[in-house]
Design an enzyme around this catalytic site. Sequence first.
Site, PDB file in Angstrom:
ATOM      1  N   HIS A  37       5.958   3.349  17.344  1.00 24.88           N
ATOM      2  CA  HIS A  37       4.538   3.535  16.911  1.00 24.88           C
ATOM      3  C   HIS A  37       4.477   4.772  17.791  1.00 24.88           C
ATOM      4  O   HIS A  37       3.984   4.988  18.950  1.00 24.88           O
ATOM      5  CB  HIS A  37       4.202   2.608  16.751  1.00 24.88           C
ATOM      6  CG  HIS A  37       2.949   2.051  15.963  1.00 24.88           C
ATOM      7  ND1 HIS A  37       2.082   2.693  15.742  1.00 24.88           N
ATOM      8  CD2 HIS A  37       2.739   1.590  15.547  1.00 24.88           C
ATOM      9  CE1 HIS A  37       1.331   2.743  14.778  1.00 24.88           C
ATOM     10  NE2 HIS A  37       2.275   2.068  14.548  1.00 24.88           N
ATOM     11  N   ARG A  75       0.959  -0.909  -0.531  1.00 21.81           N
ATOM     12  CA  ARG A  75      -0.613  -0.079   0.088  1.00 21.81           C
ATOM     13  C   ARG A  75       1.316   1.584   0.429  1.00 21.81           C
ATOM     14  O   ARG A  75       0.514   2.705  -0.304  1.00 21.81           O
ATOM     15  CB  ARG A  75      -0.969  -0.058   1.140  1.00 21.81           C
ATOM     16  CG  ARG A  75      -0.268   0.260   2.277  1.00 21.81           C
ATOM     17  CD  ARG A  75      -1.248  -0.077   3.571  1.00 21.81           C
ATOM     18  NE  ARG A  75      -2.009  -1.290   4.076  1.00 21.81           N
ATOM     19  CZ  ARG A  75      -2.422  -1.808   5.238  1.00 21.81           C
ATOM     20  NH1 ARG A  75      -2.027  -0.373   5.749  1.00 21.81           N
ATOM     21  NH2 ARG A  75      -2.880  -2.582   5.044  1.00 21.81           N
TER      22      ARG A  75
HETATM   23  N1  PXP Z   1       8.035   0.602  14.754  1.00 20.99           N
HETATM   24  C1  PXP Z   1       7.451  -0.184  14.153  1.00 20.99           C
HETATM   25  C2  PXP Z   1       7.498  -1.613  13.740  1.00 20.99           C
HETATM   26  C3  PXP Z   1       6.480   0.102  13.488  1.00 20.99           C
HETATM   27  O1  PXP Z   1       5.780  -0.918  12.554  1.00 20.99           O
HETATM   28  C4  PXP Z   1       5.963   1.668  13.014  1.00 20.99           C
HETATM   29  C5  PXP Z   1       5.475   1.425  11.544  1.00 20.99           C
HETATM   30  O2  PXP Z   1       5.391   1.703  10.159  1.00 20.99           O
HETATM   31  C6  PXP Z   1       6.521   2.250  13.166  1.00 20.99           C
HETATM   32  C7  PXP Z   1       7.638   2.049  14.403  1.00 20.99           C
HETATM   33  C8  PXP Z   1       6.436   3.766  13.587  1.00 20.99           C
HETATM   34  O3  PXP Z   1       5.469   4.604  13.914  1.00 20.99           O
HETATM   35  P1  PXP Z   1       4.586   5.720  13.207  1.00 20.99           P
HETATM   36  O4  PXP Z   1       4.716   5.514  11.736  1.00 20.99           O
HETATM   37  O5  PXP Z   1       3.549   5.847  13.696  1.00 20.99           O
HETATM   38  O6  PXP Z   1       5.980   6.325  13.902  1.00 20.99           O
END
Ligand code: PXP
Length: 245
Positions: free
Chosen positions: A195, A50
């Site tokens: 995240h 995506r």
């Molecule tokens: N770490 C992991 C393992 C993730 O899957 C993601 C999202 O793709 C992120 C970090 C980053 O998250 P965000 O986009 O919310 O900063």
Amino acid sequence: MTLRLGVNIDHVATVRNARGTNYPDPVAAALIAAQAGADGITAHLREDRRHITDADIARLAAELAIPLNLEMAATDEMLAIALRHRPHAACIVPEKREERTTEGGIDAAGQHDRLARIVAALGAAGVRVSLFIEPDPRQIEAAVRLGAPVVELHTGRYAELNGPEDAGARAAELRRLSDAAALAAKNGIEVHAGHGLTVGNVAPVAAIPQVRELNIGHALIADALFVGLGEAVRAMRTAMDAARG
Ligand code: PXP
């Protein structure tokens, strides 16, 4: 111990794919992020493609001078792609087609056999493997059993607890994160986190002493719309460094 910043450039590709154009280019974004102080670039090649595409991964692997961290589901298709490009690191994430983003950590405890094969194959190819897990002692113990050198703690729940009524639950979630970080480090596992982190909420996570790397995407790309990607990365670095003291 220094705290590294991995910049996730997935949502540059989201904007590109919304129109089927060839801009904005996630590889160009990665080079700007690197110049602004990112220590690594993270990209998630999802099963449904995506945002990031196979061609993006090939170009990132070929063109980046800083480490590439490939986020991938624990599937044979993704394993073959990772073994083809041999990124510096791979982060194993759970993936559901219908989710908006990676909603929870992988069940390292419940999927031992499948994960063991993938962790071993990546490790043998010299790819540093991390498991994206909830800050839960059972998941850390499973990561130890799997021989994973790194875990990335899911900070999504912490990030969502952002209202005034959430103060108690947020403090409890931060404690869960710092306890999980301490347990992992005690077992010789390097700790990452990510995240939902933003320039406004990153400080308490950045201050957890065992955390060595943060992976941040959505908020940085959102900030970049207003201040530019270089400035967004620099502001995040400043917030992380200030929290680290
Ligand atoms: N770490 C992991 C393992 C993730 O899957 C993601 C999202 O793709 C992120 C970090 C980053 O998250 P965000 O986009 O919310 O900063």
